[in-house]
Design a protein around this motif. Structure first.
Motif, PDB file in Angstrom:
ATOM      1  N   GLU A 100       0.836  -1.200   0.000  1.00 17.62           N
ATOM      2  CA  GLU A 100       0.000   0.000   0.000  1.00 17.62           C
ATOM      3  C   GLU A 100       0.880   1.263   0.000  1.00 17.62           C
ATOM      4  N   VAL A 101       0.446   2.248  -0.767  1.00 18.48           N
ATOM      5  CA  VAL A 101       1.155   3.527  -0.833  1.00 18.48           C
ATOM      6  C   VAL A 101       0.159   4.655  -0.551  1.00 18.48           C
ATOM      7  N   SER A 102       0.395   5.398   0.524  1.00 19.11           N
ATOM      8  CA  SER A 102      -0.433   6.557   0.847  1.00 19.11           C
ATOM      9  C   SER A 102       0.228   7.800   0.262  1.00 19.11           C
ATOM     10  N   LYS A 103      -0.529   8.562  -0.518  1.00 24.74           N
ATOM     11  CA  LYS A 103       0.025   9.743  -1.170  1.00 24.74           C
ATOM     12  C   LYS A 103      -0.564  11.005  -0.545  1.00 24.74           C
ATOM     13  N   MET A 104       0.324  11.930  -0.245  1.00 25.55           N
ATOM     14  CA  MET A 104      -0.116  13.192   0.356  1.00 25.55           C
ATOM     15  C   MET A 104       0.776  14.326  -0.128  1.00 25.55           C
ATOM     16  N   GLU A 105       0.276  15.545  -0.013  1.00 26.25           N
ATOM     17  CA  GLU A 105       1.029  16.728  -0.430  1.00 26.25           C
ATOM     18  C   GLU A 105       0.953  17.773   0.673  1.00 26.25           C
ATOM     19  N   ILE A 106       2.074  18.410   0.958  1.00 26.82           N
ATOM     20  CA  ILE A 106       2.092  19.479   1.961  1.00 26.82           C
ATOM     21  C   ILE A 106       1.425  20.711   1.362  1.00 26.82           C
ATOM     22  N   SER A 107       0.347  21.164   1.980  1.00 29.26           N
ATOM     23  CA  SER A 107      -0.380  22.337   1.480  1.00 29.26           C
ATOM     24  C   SER A 107      -0.119  23.583   2.323  1.00 29.26           C
ATOM     25  N   ASP A 108       0.411  23.409   3.529  1.00 29.38           N
ATOM     26  CA  ASP A 108       0.777  24.540   4.385  1.00 29.38           C
ATOM     27  C   ASP A 108       1.889  24.073   5.311  1.00 29.38           C
ATOM     28  N   TRP A 109       2.888  24.909   5.499  1.00 31.84           N
ATOM     29  CA  TRP A 109       4.097  24.530   6.240  1.00 31.84           C
ATOM     30  C   TRP A 109       4.461  25.674   7.171  1.00 31.84           C
ATOM     31  N   ASN A 110       4.237  25.487   8.452  1.00 36.78           N
ATOM     32  CA  ASN A 110       4.545  26.518   9.443  1.00 36.78           C
ATOM     33  C   ASN A 110       5.329  25.869  10.573  1.00 36.78           C
TER      34      ASN A 110
END
Length: 372
Positions: A275-285
């Motif tokens: 299984e591969v979970s894909k995500m993208e950083i949309s805000d970085w603080n």
């Protein structure tokens, strides 16, 4: 007096234009502006590093926190300091209609930040504890350079090669922002330049994705208290080697838009068996929160925010998810089915993550009190 030789990051935040500003403007107003600018930076320093001394137009600090190594923490810290400085200049400008020279020429003040990595020791001079060592001398010698002439960048972050290696960040001598300075008795010191003003402008233009507790949520907010600071807890989730441990992943592929630095737009592929979970950083603080956009089946997406709040004996990590989103007919039809599934699976899954991170925090804090 302690004669112990330590190793860690050294950093200087230097206000450029300081001497001329004081000499050519009304002292009372000039001092007030400078105090406000320093006051905007000091909380960021006190939160993350140890201030060694104030030097009129600069703040000198150090951090032997080994948790900051093999991560971009000191880059993010420097950007936070500059953003606080520039935000305060904006606020002063907006809130004043004064026409004195100090207020008119405030924009001539800017900030340069230097980050080096090396050895140093405490030295007692006339009852005052100061840092000493060749690497301390090096960072101060680097403050006189040709960066502005060579790059045209007035507000910059200068990171030495030893610091880049300590952070495990990729760099190349062919980069147009790569430079060097020959220092007597030290030799050639290579460094990389980052445009802090451009980063500040970009950060103001970025869309903020922050899931608040009052927003429509997929499940109730999940939270847990850790025995480490918010800075360290943020690293526990974002530092590649620690993220892999805490997510129990076989491996995590990281696809960055900005070289080796993570940030908005970074894509993460988290592997658990097949299984591969894909995500993208949309805000970085850094030290406060990170927001992610998860790719779900049927073209659906889900946004989540992981927030870190300092408390007296550590910090609280809070996890919140918005509602499942679809952008076509098929995904919208399947949204109800996926939502129901996630409502059942997410609470135990992410409670497990929080409990695992709580134990991880105890482990790293036991390895050295400097980590907390």
């Amino acid at each position: 007096m302690s004669s112990e030789v330590k190793k860690g990051f050294l950093t200087v935040a230097d206000i450029s234009g300081y001497t001329r500003f004081l000499a050519e403007t009304e002292l009372e107003h000039a001092n007030g502006i400078l105090k406000d600018l320093f006051d905007s930076m000091i909380p960021e320093f006190k939160k993350s590093v140890t201030i060694s001394k104030f030097m009129g137009d600069a703040i000198f600090a150090h951090a032997e926190n080994t948790a900051y190594e093999n991560s971009q923490f000191m880059v993010d810290f420097s950007k936070r300091v500059y953003n606080s400085f520039s935000d305060k200049k904006d606020i002063i400008r907006i809130n004043t209609d004064c026409t004195c020279n100090a207020c008119k020429h405030m924009d001539e003040l800017d900030l340069k930040i230097f980050v080096h990595y090396g050895e140093y020791m405490n030295q007692n001079i006339n009852g005052n504890e100061e840092l000493a060592g060749s690497d301390v001398n090096t960072i101060f010698r680097l403050m006189k350079n040709n960066v502005v002439d060579d790059t045209g960048i007035e507000a910059y972050l200068l990171i030495t090669e030893p610091a880049l290696k300590a952070m495990d960040l990729d760099y190349g001598s062919s980069d147009k922002m790569f430079g060097y300075k020959e220092i007597e008795h030290v030799g050639k010191v290579n460094y990389l330049i980052n445009d802090l003003f451009k980063n500040w402008q970009d950060s103001k233009n970025n869309v903020k994705y922050f899931i608040d507790k009052d927003d429509p949520l997929l499940i109730d907010e999940l939270s847990e208290e850790f025995c480490v600071s918010a800075d360290i807890a943020f690293l526990m989730y974002t530092k590649p080697e620690w993220r892999k441990v805490n997510l129990h992943a076989d491996k995590i592929d990281i696809f960055n838009k900005n070289g080796s630095n993570q940030g908005i737009g970074t894509k993460l592929h988290c592997h658990h068996g097949d299984e591969v979970s894909k995500m993208e950083i949309s805000d970085w603080n850094p030290g406060e929160y990170i927001s992610l956009k998860f790719a779900l089946p049927f073209g659906l997406t889900l946004r989540g925010t992981y927030e870190f709040v300092d408390v007296e004996n550590g910090c609280i990590m809070k996890i919140r998810f918005g509602q499942v989103e679809g952008n076509n007919i098929v995904s919208k039809i399947m949204a109800g089915f996926v939502t129901k599934k996630l409502k059942k699976e997410f609470p135990p899954m992410f409670q497990g993550l929080l409990q695992g991170m709580k134990e991880f925090a105890k482990t790293i804090s036991h390895k050295g009190s400097e980590l907390s």
